[in-house]
Design an enzyme around this catalytic site. Structure first.
Site, PDB file in Angstrom:
ATOM      1  N   ALA A 167       0.827  -1.206   0.000  1.00 41.14           N
ATOM      2  CA  ALA A 167       0.000   0.000   0.000  1.00 41.14           C
ATOM      3  C   ALA A 167       0.864   1.260   0.000  1.00 41.14           C
ATOM      4  O   ALA A 167       0.447   2.312  -0.497  1.00 41.14           O
ATOM      5  CB  ALA A 167      -0.904   0.005   1.238  1.00 41.14           C
ATOM      6  N   TYR A 168       2.065   1.152   0.541  1.00 40.03           N
ATOM      7  CA  TYR A 168       2.953   2.315   0.655  1.00 40.03           C
ATOM      8  C   TYR A 168       3.261   2.906  -0.722  1.00 40.03           C
ATOM      9  O   TYR A 168       3.105   4.111  -0.951  1.00 40.03           O
ATOM     10  CB  TYR A 168       4.241   1.879   1.367  1.00 40.03           C
ATOM     11  CG  TYR A 168       5.287   2.950   1.531  1.00 40.03           C
ATOM     12  CD1 TYR A 168       5.202   3.877   2.569  1.00 40.03           C
ATOM     13  CD2 TYR A 168       6.386   3.032   0.675  1.00 40.03           C
ATOM     14  CE1 TYR A 168       6.173   4.847   2.737  1.00 40.03           C
ATOM     15  CE2 TYR A 168       7.367   3.990   0.833  1.00 40.03           C
ATOM     16  CZ  TYR A 168       7.262   4.900   1.870  1.00 40.03           C
ATOM     17  OH  TYR A 168       8.226   5.854   2.032  1.00 40.03           O
ATOM     18  N   GLY A 169       3.677   2.037  -1.653  1.00 38.10           N
ATOM     19  CA  GLY A 169       4.002   2.504  -3.009  1.00 38.10           C
ATOM     20  C   GLY A 169       2.792   3.146  -3.678  1.00 38.10           C
ATOM     21  O   GLY A 169       2.918   4.158  -4.365  1.00 38.10           O
ATOM     22  N   SER A 171       0.306   4.666  -2.154  1.00 41.78           N
ATOM     23  CA  SER A 171       0.044   5.976  -1.538  1.00 41.78           C
ATOM     24  C   SER A 171       1.016   7.028  -2.074  1.00 41.78           C
ATOM     25  O   SER A 171       0.646   8.180  -2.294  1.00 41.78           O
ATOM     26  CB  SER A 171       0.148   5.884  -0.001  1.00 41.78           C
ATOM     27  OG  SER A 171       1.495   5.722   0.409  1.00 41.78           O
TER      28      SER A 171
END
Ligand SMILES: NC(=O)c1ccc[n+]([C@@H]2O[C@H](COP(=O)([O-])OP(=O)(O)OC[C@H]3O[C@@H](n4cnc5c(N)ncnc54)[C@H](OP(=O)(O)O)[C@@H]3O)[C@@H](O)[C@H]2O)c1
Length: 263
Positions: A167-169, A171
């Protein structure tokens, strides 16, 4: 005028942040702390925003000891009301900001198959929604006053998969899109919106990876400069993007990664 005075005046016209007010989220640690310090040393009055009070007050004490003007606000940027409350408290110290830096971020790294909705929501809330809400709160005022600088801290994971981007990438990819949309909306009114893109930087965010010397060395070898990033590496780029010199630079993702992304 002496050569020294001419050069001082020239540098000051390009880069001085005297009289400017900056809000730096995540300004109590890592990249945000280094950026807050850089903007303050360049003349801005800086408000740092994060959750932990001890780190916030230590940051402000350090800046004050260097003769800088700084204040802190403790707030939780993972919930919308927390963002709104922090924004209102942030303007109490020095007034409405001319510069907004969104550095607060989290990187939870479950394997893709185990990435649940809780991790997804938490990641989007801090890394993407808070910058969006703060932009909405401060961007229009900057545009009305005819000057503003919005600087987001993104990640190389906006551009490539790396150590369970999950999910980090996502976001961070969206954060760079947000910068372009904000740039489109507000650049005609003197508000530039850009993103700084780190590679691998030795900060508390990466404590686990940073404690593995073999991986640290392997990552350093993937850069062109030959070492991993330090928070201080962001100082110059941040001062440039915050000041008058960058008035024609907007909507950009600027990599500060020692060449990691072009190897
Ligand atoms: N280090 C790297 O290699 C790297 C690479 C690419 C991108 N980045 C990005 O660079 C930015 C800064 O990262 P860093 O490495 O400097 O990390 P860091 O040292 O862990 O700092 C993160 C900051 O965000 C604050 N924060 C986290 N969650 C928050 C919340 N819910 N509400 C308010 N504040 C919150 C933290 O303070 P509290 O915990 O006290 O709230 C801290 O001040 C992040 O956006 C990160 O994604 C870092």
């Amino acid at each position: 005028m002496t050569r020294d005075a001419t050069s001082q005046r020239y540098l000051s016209e390009l880069f001085s942040l005297d009289g400017r007010v900056a809000v730096v989220t995540g300004g109590s640690s890592g990249i945000g702390r280094a950026v807050a310090g850089a903007l303050a040393q360049a003349g801005a009055s800086v408000v740092v925003v994060a959750r932990r009070e001890a780190e916030l007050s230590a940051t402000v004490d350090e800046l004050a000891a260097d003769g800088c003007r700084a204040a802190w606000v403790s707030g939780d940027l993972s919930v919308r009301d927390g963002v709104r409350a922090a924004a209102e408290r942030a303007v109490e110290a020095f007034g409405e900001p001319d510069i907004l830096v969104n550095s607060a971020g989290i990187n939870l790294r479950p394997p893709m198959g185990e990435l649940d909705e809780e991790v997804w929501d938490a990641t989007m809330a801090v890394n993407l929604e808070a910058p969006y809400l703060l932009g909405r709160r401060f961007g229009p005022g900057m545009a009305e006053r005819g000057f503003g600088r919005i600087i987001h801290i993104s990640s190389q994971q906006a551009h490539r998969a790396f150590v369970r981007s999950g999910a980090y990438g996502v976001s961070k990819g969206a954060l760079e899109s947000l910068a372009r949309s904000q740039a489109e909306a507000w650049s005609p009114y003197g508000v530039t919106c850009n993103t700084l893109v780190p590679g691998f930087v030795m900060t508390p965010l990466n404590a686990r990876l940073s404690s593995d010397p073999e991986r640290v060395a392997a990552l350093a070898a993937r850069t062109m400069v030959g070492r991993n990033g330090l928070a201080e590496d962001f100082a110059g780029a941040a001062v440039f993007l915050a000041g008058r010199a960058s008035g024609y630079v907007t909507g950009q993702a600027i990599f500060v990664d020692g060449g990691f992304s072009v190897h």
